[in-house]
Design an enzyme around this catalytic site. Structure first.
Site, PDB file in Angstrom:
ATOM      1  N   GLY B 165      19.637  17.523   3.306  1.00 39.34           N
ATOM      2  CA  GLY B 165      18.501  16.254   2.884  1.00 39.34           C
ATOM      3  C   GLY B 165      19.086  16.066   1.412  1.00 39.34           C
ATOM      4  N   GLU B 288      25.427  13.135  14.062  1.00 37.76           N
ATOM      5  CA  GLU B 288      26.782  13.974  13.619  1.00 37.76           C
ATOM      6  C   GLU B 288      26.821  15.037  13.591  1.00 37.76           C
ATOM      7  OE1 GLU B 288      24.155  14.313   9.239  1.00 37.76           O
ATOM      8  OE2 GLU B 288      25.518  16.311   9.298  1.00 37.76           O
ATOM      9  N   ARG B 292      31.227  23.269   9.955  1.00 36.19           N
ATOM     10  CA  ARG B 292      30.973  24.524  10.060  1.00 36.19           C
ATOM     11  C   ARG B 292      30.128  26.145  10.866  1.00 36.19           C
ATOM     12  NH1 ARG B 292      27.561  21.301   7.772  1.00 36.19           N
ATOM     13  NH2 ARG B 292      25.531  21.804   8.129  1.00 36.19           N
TER      14      ARG B 292
END
Lengths: 187, 456
Positions: B165, B288, B292
């Site tokens: 964010g 997106e 990870r």
């Protein structure tokens, strides 16, 4: 207990007399003037150490916790001996106060590692060398990037706590810096 | 398989990685900053090595310190966790250059997916619908205004790097865009060292749904279903659940299969997450890919019984996945609550300090991933995540009922936490109906949700 010669005894008494009448007042004045935490003087076989009351020196004893002495690359055995949940965690706010990288103790300070890497002392900074605050004592090689180890205060290089080429972690104590004795200070 | 892994992270994820390593018979070294000297991962690790001061830029984000620590302790791989260096292709490259393995996608693959705009183009070419957005990075204010006009307001300003964010703002007019651009640039610069921004069409009533994939070096991959992360506060997820209540079973399967096919075709490797926005009629748009392990990965583990961190480590070690899509079963419903040191009644102001008393809830289907213990002094330097409560039930209503019990049982004394907002959400009509959207907390307001819960 061995039989002592009368001559030795009278020499001792003379030394004590000289210490109390001449040296001590001078030393006490010196201690007050320098702001050092501790002074030690050797005179013949005698040794006198003056120490300020705790907290009075310019270098305060670090707030150490038991078991905090050597956390460098802890082993699982140590971890097992120090089980989780049974160790009360104290305030330990040293790092948050912005003090880092310098261990200190009454009468001496310790130059500590600025990085995680391998330690190399400087050849001309061996034990007994007088140094000033900020003088280079060696370096820690962090992946090919040398990070300087510097004297945290004026003094004399003392014992090395690690060997040349040793792996050291960030903040690890490396070299003792002893405070100068009065004789050396006057020299 | 690796012999010894350096864990270059802190908090709950360091413990999560440590547990996965132990199960695989791998020794662990935890790299820590002086602020984390007394932390639980440091106490639990086989070895711990101090890499720097509290400032993450000089410790957890300092690549030479992390790699030096791994080499000095004789590790053969580095697990970066999430955040910090976890998606830094430059770091992954230097790790490999020192004959160490980066546990995640190899550097070349991280680089391929480093730019969010480039990734949208790439996966768009492999069949995923993408959300309308700006043509590349915003060059200047004029370019931004032109592009926003073309896409149509409202638009979302997004940084090319990072997540969480930061550097992100939704704007409804050109004037708002002009003033927000500067703020976003400086936030992105401070957080990620990169101030590139782009625009995306903003869907007002959207859901955030993501697909977990695991793909080995040999191009064999599976999807592990979806997660709904619509409950957010200022673009930060606070509650995640699976499966998403927004889509039918058939629509979920279709989305997951298309996401997996596109990720394999684009050459992705290791565990990863493809994020989508789902609009009010169920259309989905790819936004997106996260290269990870994610904070919310336990939700998927509860549904599938598959250890995602162990899978990630095995793939990085070059092992084949060892199971196929037919072996993946998605059972029941799981909800994760992020327990943060934040005060929901006070603008979610973050806190720090000593945990005076800590009790983790238990019972069937209840999992807590946390680094807390009674007496732990939460340092003020890092994110406010104290742990995660993950609750499984055979269906959504039973998972919610079980979650209420678990949240009530959780004790974290000495700090203000966000538990009250979770308890309030479990009484919120939109949430109970499975109709929460990403703007729920910001539009309805956390205060209103808390107040409604207090009246009930």
């Amino acid at each position: 207990m061995s039989e002592r010669l009368a001559a030795d005894r009278s020499a001792d008494h003379a030394a004590i007399d000289r210490l109390s009448s001449e040296l001590l007042p001078a030393l006490i004045a010196k201690l007050g003037a320098t702001g050092l935490g501790e002074l030690e003087v050797r005179e013949g076989g005698w040794r006198v150490r003056l120490r300020r009351p705790t907290g009075g020196g310019s270098y305060n004893t670090r707030d150490r916790r038991p078991g905090d002495k050597d956390r460098s690359v802890r082993s699982s055995a140590q971890a097992a001996a120090n089980p989780v949940g049974l160790t009360p965690v104290g305030p330990g706010r040293d790092d948050r106060n912005g003090r880092e990288g310098t261990g200190s103790d009454i009468g001496r300070v310790v130059a500590s590692s600025p990085a995680v890497g391998t330690f190399q002392p400087r050849a001309d900074a061996r034990a007994g060398t007088k140094v000033r605050e900020g003088d280079r004592l060696g370096s820690v090689d962090m992946l090919g990037i040398p990070q300087e180890v510097v004297a945290p205060a004026d003094g004399v290089v003392g014992a090395s706590l690690v060997e040349p080429g040793d792996a050291v972690e960030y903040g690890q104590e490396l070299i003792l810096i002893e405070f100068a004795t009065s004789a050396e200070t006057e020299a | 398989m690796f012999r010894k892994v350096l864990i270059a992270n802190r908090g709950e994820i360091a413990i999560r990685i440590l547990r996965a390593c132990r199960e695989l018979g791998i020794e662990t070294v935890v790299a820590y900053s002086t602020a984390d000297r007394d932390s639980l991962p440091v106490q639990l690790a086989d070895e711990a090595i101090c890499i720097g001061p509290p400032d993450a830029r000089r410790s957890y984000l300092l690549a030479p310190a992390v790699i030096s620590a791994a080499m000095l302790t004789g590790c053969d791989a580095i697990h970066p966790g999430y955040g910090f260096l976890s998606e830094d292709e430059g770091f992954a490259e230097v790790v490999a250059a020192h004959d160490l393995t980066f546990i995640g996608p190899p550097a070349a693959i991280l680089e391929r997916f480093a730019s969010k705009a480039g990734t949208r183009q790439l996966l768009g070419a492999h069949g995923l619908p993408t959300i309308p957005g700006s043509d590349g990075m915003l060059r200047d204010e004029m370019h931004a205004l032109d592009e926003a006009e073309r896409i149509g307001y409202p638009v979302l300003i997004k940084p090319s790097a990072g997540g969480g964010g930061k550097g992100m703002r939704m704007v409804r007019t050109g004037r708002e865009l002009e003033s927000a651009l500067r703020v976003c640039r400086s936030e992105a610069k401070a957080a990620f060292g990169d101030d590139s921004l782009y625009l995306e069409k903003w869907l007002d009533e959207n859901r955030h749904v993501e697909i977990q994939v695991a793909i080995d070096r040999y191009g064999h991959g599976v999807h592990l279903g979806d997660r709904d992360c619509s409950v957010q506060r200022r673009h930060q997820k606070i509650l995640e659940e699976a499966p998403t209540p927004a889509l039918s079973e058939a629509a979920r399967a279709d989305l997951a299969e298309r996401a997996l096919r596109a990720a394999i075709a684009a050459g992705y490797e290791n565990v990863g997450t493809l994020e989508f926005l789902v609009d009010s009629v169920g259309s989905f748009f790819f936004i997106e890919i996260n290269c990870r392990i994610q904070v919310e990965h336990p939700v998927t583990e509860m549904l599938t019984g598959i250890d995602l961190v162990a899978t990630q480590i095995r793939i990085a070690a070059g092992e084949p996945l060892g199971f196929s899509q037919a072996d993946v079963a998605l059972r029941g419903h799981a909800i994760e609550f992020r327990i943060n040191a934040e005060d929901p009644a006070n603008g979610f102001r973050p806190g720090a300090g000593v945990v005076e008393r800590y009790h983790a809830p238990g019972g069937p289907g209840v999992r807590v991933d946390s680094h807390l213990f009674s007496g732990y002094d939460v340092p003020p330097y890092y994110d406010s995540l104290l742990g995660k409560l993950i609750v499984w039930g055979p269906d959504r209503p039973s998972a919610i009922a079980r979650s209420r019990v678990a949240l009530d049982e959780l004790v974290v004394d000495g700090l203000v936490t966000n538990v009250a907002i979770h308890q309030a959400l479990l009484g919120n009509e939109a949430f109970l109906a499975g109709k929460m959207t990403t703007n729920l907390l910001d539009r309805v307001g956390s205060e209103a949700i808390l107040a409604a819960a207090a009246r009930a």
